[in-house]
Design a protein around this motif. Structure first.
Motif, PDB file in Angstrom:
ATOM      1  N   THR A  11       0.847  -1.211   0.000  1.00 49.07           N
ATOM      2  CA  THR A  11       0.000   0.000   0.000  1.00 49.07           C
ATOM      3  C   THR A  11       0.876   1.253   0.000  1.00 49.07           C
ATOM      4  OG1 THR A  11      -0.064   0.197   2.419  1.00 49.07           O
ATOM      5  CG2 THR A  11      -1.789  -1.133   1.395  1.00 49.07           C
ATOM      6  N   LEU A  12       2.191   1.036   0.135  1.00 46.38           N
ATOM      7  CA  LEU A  12       3.053   2.181   0.433  1.00 46.38           C
ATOM      8  C   LEU A  12       3.305   3.119  -0.749  1.00 46.38           C
ATOM      9  CD1 LEU A  12       5.528   0.472   2.938  1.00 46.38           C
ATOM     10  CD2 LEU A  12       3.438   1.759   3.408  1.00 46.38           C
ATOM     11  N   GLU A 318      -7.431  -0.421 -14.799  1.00 44.91           N
ATOM     12  CA  GLU A 318      -7.293   0.880 -15.482  1.00 44.91           C
ATOM     13  C   GLU A 318      -8.431   1.878 -15.241  1.00 44.91           C
ATOM     14  OE1 GLU A 318      -6.695  -0.008 -19.658  1.00 44.91           O
ATOM     15  OE2 GLU A 318      -4.635  -0.677 -19.322  1.00 44.91           O
ATOM     16  N   GLY A 319      -9.401   1.507 -14.396  1.00 45.32           N
ATOM     17  CA  GLY A 319     -10.518   2.431 -14.157  1.00 45.32           C
ATOM     18  C   GLY A 319     -10.132   3.550 -13.200  1.00 45.32           C
ATOM     19  N   GLU A 320     -11.143   4.260 -12.680  1.00 46.16           N
ATOM     20  CA  GLU A 320     -10.874   5.380 -11.774  1.00 46.16           C
ATOM     21  C   GLU A 320     -10.027   4.896 -10.586  1.00 46.16           C
ATOM     22  OE1 GLU A 320     -13.538   9.058 -10.063  1.00 46.16           O
ATOM     23  OE2 GLU A 320     -14.264   7.042  -9.754  1.00 46.16           O
ATOM     24  N   ARG A 321      -9.005   5.683 -10.231  1.00 47.83           N
ATOM     25  CA  ARG A 321      -8.063   5.220  -9.182  1.00 47.83           C
ATOM     26  C   ARG A 321      -8.572   5.560  -7.778  1.00 47.83           C
ATOM     27  NH1 ARG A 321      -5.863   1.214 -11.275  1.00 47.83           N
ATOM     28  NH2 ARG A 321      -8.084   1.234 -11.638  1.00 47.83           N
ATOM     29  N   THR A 322      -9.740   5.056  -7.455  1.00 49.41           N
ATOM     30  CA  THR A 322     -10.314   5.316  -6.130  1.00 49.41           C
ATOM     31  C   THR A 322     -10.445   4.023  -5.335  1.00 49.41           C
ATOM     32  OG1 THR A 322     -12.442   5.180  -7.261  1.00 49.41           O
ATOM     33  CG2 THR A 322     -11.649   7.390  -6.734  1.00 49.41           C
ATOM     34  N   ILE A 323      -9.767   2.970  -5.796  1.00 52.39           N
ATOM     35  CA  ILE A 323      -9.952   1.662  -5.149  1.00 52.39           C
ATOM     36  C   ILE A 323      -8.665   1.173  -4.489  1.00 52.39           C
ATOM     37  CG2 ILE A 323     -11.791   0.880  -6.683  1.00 52.39           C
ATOM     38  CD1 ILE A 323      -9.675  -0.645  -8.301  1.00 52.39           C
ATOM     39  N   PHE A 324      -8.842   0.303  -3.511  1.00 53.46           N
ATOM     40  CA  PHE A 324      -7.726  -0.529  -3.047  1.00 53.46           C
ATOM     41  C   PHE A 324      -8.258  -1.940  -2.850  1.00 53.46           C
ATOM     42  CE2 PHE A 324      -8.500  -1.011   1.591  1.00 53.46           C
ATOM     43  CZ  PHE A 324      -9.410   0.005   1.839  1.00 53.46           C
ATOM     44  N   LEU A 370       1.168  -7.716  -8.612  1.00 48.14           N
ATOM     45  CA  LEU A 370       2.185  -6.803  -9.165  1.00 48.14           C
ATOM     46  C   LEU A 370       1.553  -5.865 -10.198  1.00 48.14           C
ATOM     47  CD1 LEU A 370       5.088  -9.409  -9.561  1.00 48.14           C
ATOM     48  CD2 LEU A 370       4.900  -7.615  -7.823  1.00 48.14           C
ATOM     49  N   ALA A 371       0.678  -6.426 -11.050  1.00 55.36           N
ATOM     50  CA  ALA A 371       0.051  -5.596 -12.093  1.00 55.36           C
ATOM     51  C   ALA A 371      -0.845  -4.534 -11.455  1.00 55.36           C
ATOM     52  CB  ALA A 371      -0.759  -6.481 -13.043  1.00 55.36           C
ATOM     53  N   HIS A 372      -1.606  -4.912 -10.439  1.00 59.26           N
ATOM     54  CA  HIS A 372      -2.527  -3.946  -9.835  1.00 59.26           C
ATOM     55  C   HIS A 372      -1.763  -2.869  -9.069  1.00 59.26           C
ATOM     56  CE1 HIS A 372      -6.379  -6.648 -10.080  1.00 59.26           C
ATOM     57  NE2 HIS A 372      -5.847  -6.374 -11.246  1.00 59.26           N
ATOM     58  N   VAL A 373      -0.720  -3.278  -8.355  1.00 59.49           N
ATOM     59  CA  VAL A 373       0.073  -2.262  -7.635  1.00 59.49           C
ATOM     60  C   VAL A 373       0.702  -1.310  -8.655  1.00 59.49           C
ATOM     61  CG1 VAL A 373       2.063  -1.885  -6.121  1.00 59.49           C
ATOM     62  CG2 VAL A 373       0.435  -3.723  -5.604  1.00 59.49           C
ATOM     63  N   ASP A 374       1.256  -1.870  -9.736  1.00 59.26           N
ATOM     64  CA  ASP A 374       1.822  -1.020 -10.809  1.00 59.26           C
ATOM     65  C   ASP A 374       0.759  -0.096 -11.394  1.00 59.26           C
ATOM     66  OD1 ASP A 374       4.238  -2.250 -10.508  1.00 59.26           O
ATOM     67  OD2 ASP A 374       4.092  -3.512 -12.312  1.00 59.26           O
ATOM     68  N   GLY A 376      -1.630   1.313  -9.826  1.00 59.08           N
ATOM     69  CA  GLY A 376      -2.142   2.305  -8.875  1.00 59.08           C
ATOM     70  C   GLY A 376      -3.230   1.782  -7.954  1.00 59.08           C
ATOM     71  N   VAL A 377      -3.249   0.463  -7.751  1.00 58.74           N
ATOM     72  CA  VAL A 377      -4.226  -0.114  -6.816  1.00 58.74           C
ATOM     73  C   VAL A 377      -3.469  -0.664  -5.597  1.00 58.74           C
ATOM     74  CG1 VAL A 377      -6.055  -1.830  -6.488  1.00 58.74           C
ATOM     75  CG2 VAL A 377      -5.708  -0.791  -8.741  1.00 58.74           C
ATOM     76  N   PRO A 378      -3.483   0.060  -4.490  1.00 56.44           N
ATOM     77  CA  PRO A 378      -2.787  -0.439  -3.303  1.00 56.44           C
ATOM     78  C   PRO A 378      -3.381  -1.773  -2.846  1.00 56.44           C
ATOM     79  CG  PRO A 378      -3.594   1.800  -2.971  1.00 56.44           C
ATOM     80  CD  PRO A 378      -4.158   1.338  -4.258  1.00 56.44           C
ATOM     81  N   ASN A 379      -2.542  -2.577  -2.207  1.00 53.70           N
ATOM     82  CA  ASN A 379      -2.926  -3.954  -1.947  1.00 53.70           C
ATOM     83  C   ASN A 379      -2.580  -4.337  -0.508  1.00 53.70           C
ATOM     84  OD1 ASN A 379      -2.403  -6.922  -2.002  1.00 53.70           O
ATOM     85  ND2 ASN A 379      -3.025  -6.673  -4.137  1.00 53.70           N
TER      86      ASN A 379
END
Ligand code: PA5
Length: 447
Positions: A11-12, A318-324, A370-374, A376-379
């Motif tokens: 998440t960092l 690739e959608g709106e970056r409001t998710i984690f 790795l793909a989601h963190v790249d 912009g989706v914190p995990n």
């Protein structure tokens, strides 16, 4: 003994370790409010020490009632909705053979538990009654308030069916009611009809009630070990009792609130094992009803991967970056299946020959993370050693404790649900329920 673990390092990129730590004082304060009963909703903190307070005699009483139903019924219908449904459903689905309901010979160890009263679907109820015709069945009717419409309708129908199949006296031996100690229509009905009953404690709200008979009785009827479930919950109670350092519930609560503060308004609970589908449904109720109020709250969503990578994967990547994401990562499977070699290799899959299916699943999980963190989706990652009763007990208590802490950090009352009443008022007014005359006239004038 292994235990579930929380890892927030992925998440960092969205929040710093300092931003997460900055919420530690608020988490400390929340822990104190939960322990001392000094926060909002303090009348509903019975779940905090529940695991360690459950007695052997209480478990034996539940096991005895379960045995009676198992020995006398082909099917047991658990009737309830929301917190009176989702916990039992989550644990039973999580521990069951994926095809247990379809095996013609059944699973000798398991009794078939079916759920009803969780919707008002006429076809669902018709088909259920049709299935039960000529079968030996029992009913567990669960409602804390004892007045909820959905389960009340299902119970009226199935009670009548059971009585016409067995006669009133026999039917009453196959009905167990779980409700408030004194209040509500269900308590009164159970007393008059002489049903076996269990009490939902006053100070335990519906969505925190899975470790009361609400969850434990259906789970025991399904043939699972409720003592192991409670033992897991006790372990997590001890692990989250004090302090915020090394406290997995506090770490989860502070991290998700830090992400929320950084604009991540939607949390997606992810699994790579479809048996966890209903755990996510339970979790959505727990967090949605506890935090979604006063114009605030993370929206809890869920997906089953890799299935939903082929439907929701695009949006998440690739959608709106409001998710984690919070990923439930199960370390060991119960069974082993190896991918065979095929000499012709027409499907080009021999690079996987000799590998376990779970190894492929784990690489899908790692690649996706790795793909989601790249992207912009914190995990947040929660590792679960295996899907057993103990670890379900740990998970349940972990999420409950984290929810209490998180709700207080968010500065809401995590233990009420005033918003749930709005649809009921309108429905009753539309259906001309006695007492709703004025509301009926007003709502009909709007149509
Ligand atoms: O968490 C809650 O309090 C609710 O979701 C309830 O569990 C749900 O509405 C069912 O209520 P009852 O058990 O009173 O029928």
């Amino acid at each position: 003994m292994n235990t579930i673990e929380v890892n927030v390092k992925d998440t960092l990129s969205a929040v710093s370790a300092e931003q997460i730590k900055a919420l530690n004082p608020a988490a400390e304060k929340a822990m104190k409010m939960l322990a001392d009963g000094t926060g909002a909703g303090a009348d509903f903190l019975g779940w905090v020490n529940l695991p360690s307070e459950i007695t052997d005699a209480h478990l034996a009483d539940i096991e005895e009632a379960a045995k009676n139903l198992r020995e006398n019924c082909d099917y047991v219908v658990a009737i309830g909705i929301g917190g009176s449904y989702l916990g039992a459903k989550a644990v039973i689905e999580g521990l069951s053979d994926s095809f247990s309901q379809l095996r013609p010979e059944g699973d000798a160890r398991r009794c078939r538990v079916i759920f009803a009263g969780q919707n008002i679907g006429e076809d669902y109820l018709y088909e259920l009654q049709d299935l039960l015709k000529g079968h030996k069945f029992g009913i567990i009717v669960i409602s804390k308030s004892g007045t909820t419409t959905e389960p009340a309708i299902a119970f009226r129908l199935l009670k009548e069916q059971l009585e016409s199949q067995l006669g009133k006296a026999e039917a009453s031996k196959r009905i167990v009611a779980i409700t408030d100690a004194a209040r509500g229509a269900l308590r009164q009905l159970a007393t008059e009809e002489g049903y076996k009953t269990f009490v939902i404690p006053d100070n335990v709200g519906g969505r925190f009630s899975v470790l009361t008979p609400v969850g434990l009785l259906p789970i025991a009827v399904a043939g699972f070990d409720i003592r192991a479930l409670v033992a897991g919950a006790r372990r997590m109670q001890a692990a989250t009792a004090e302090g915020v350092e090394n406290n997995p519930a506090a770490l989860y609560a502070t991290t998700r609130n830090a992400l929320y503060g950084a604009g991540k308004k939607i949390e997606i609970l992810v699994n790579y094992n479809s048996k966890l589908h209903f755990l996510a449904e339970w979790w959505k109720q727990l967090y949605g009803e506890s935090e979604g109020k006063d114009g605030k709250g993370i929206f809890p969503a869920s997906v089953d991967f890799t299935t939903d990578l082929h439907s929701m994967g695009q949006w998440i990547q690739e959608g709106e970056r409001t998710i984690f994401e919070t990923v439930l990562s199960v370390e060991s499977t119960a069974h082993k299946t190896v991918i065979p070699t095929d000499e012709a290799n027409l499907d080009g899959l021999n690079f996987l020959a000799g590998k376990r299916v779970d190894e492929v699943n784990k690489m899908a999980e790692l690649g996706t993370r790795l793909a989601h963190v790249d992207g912009g989706v914190p995990n947040i990652r929660i590792t679960v050693p295996a899907l057993t009763e103990e670890y379900f007990g740990e998970l349940i208590y972990f999420f409950e404790k984290a929810c209490g802490i998180s709700g207080y950090i968010l500065d809401v009352n995590p233990f009420n649900q005033p918003g749930v009443e709005a649809y009921k008022r309108n429905m009753f007014a539309l259906l001309d329920k006695p007492g709703y005359e004025e509301a009926s006239a007003a709502i009909k004038a709007r149509l």
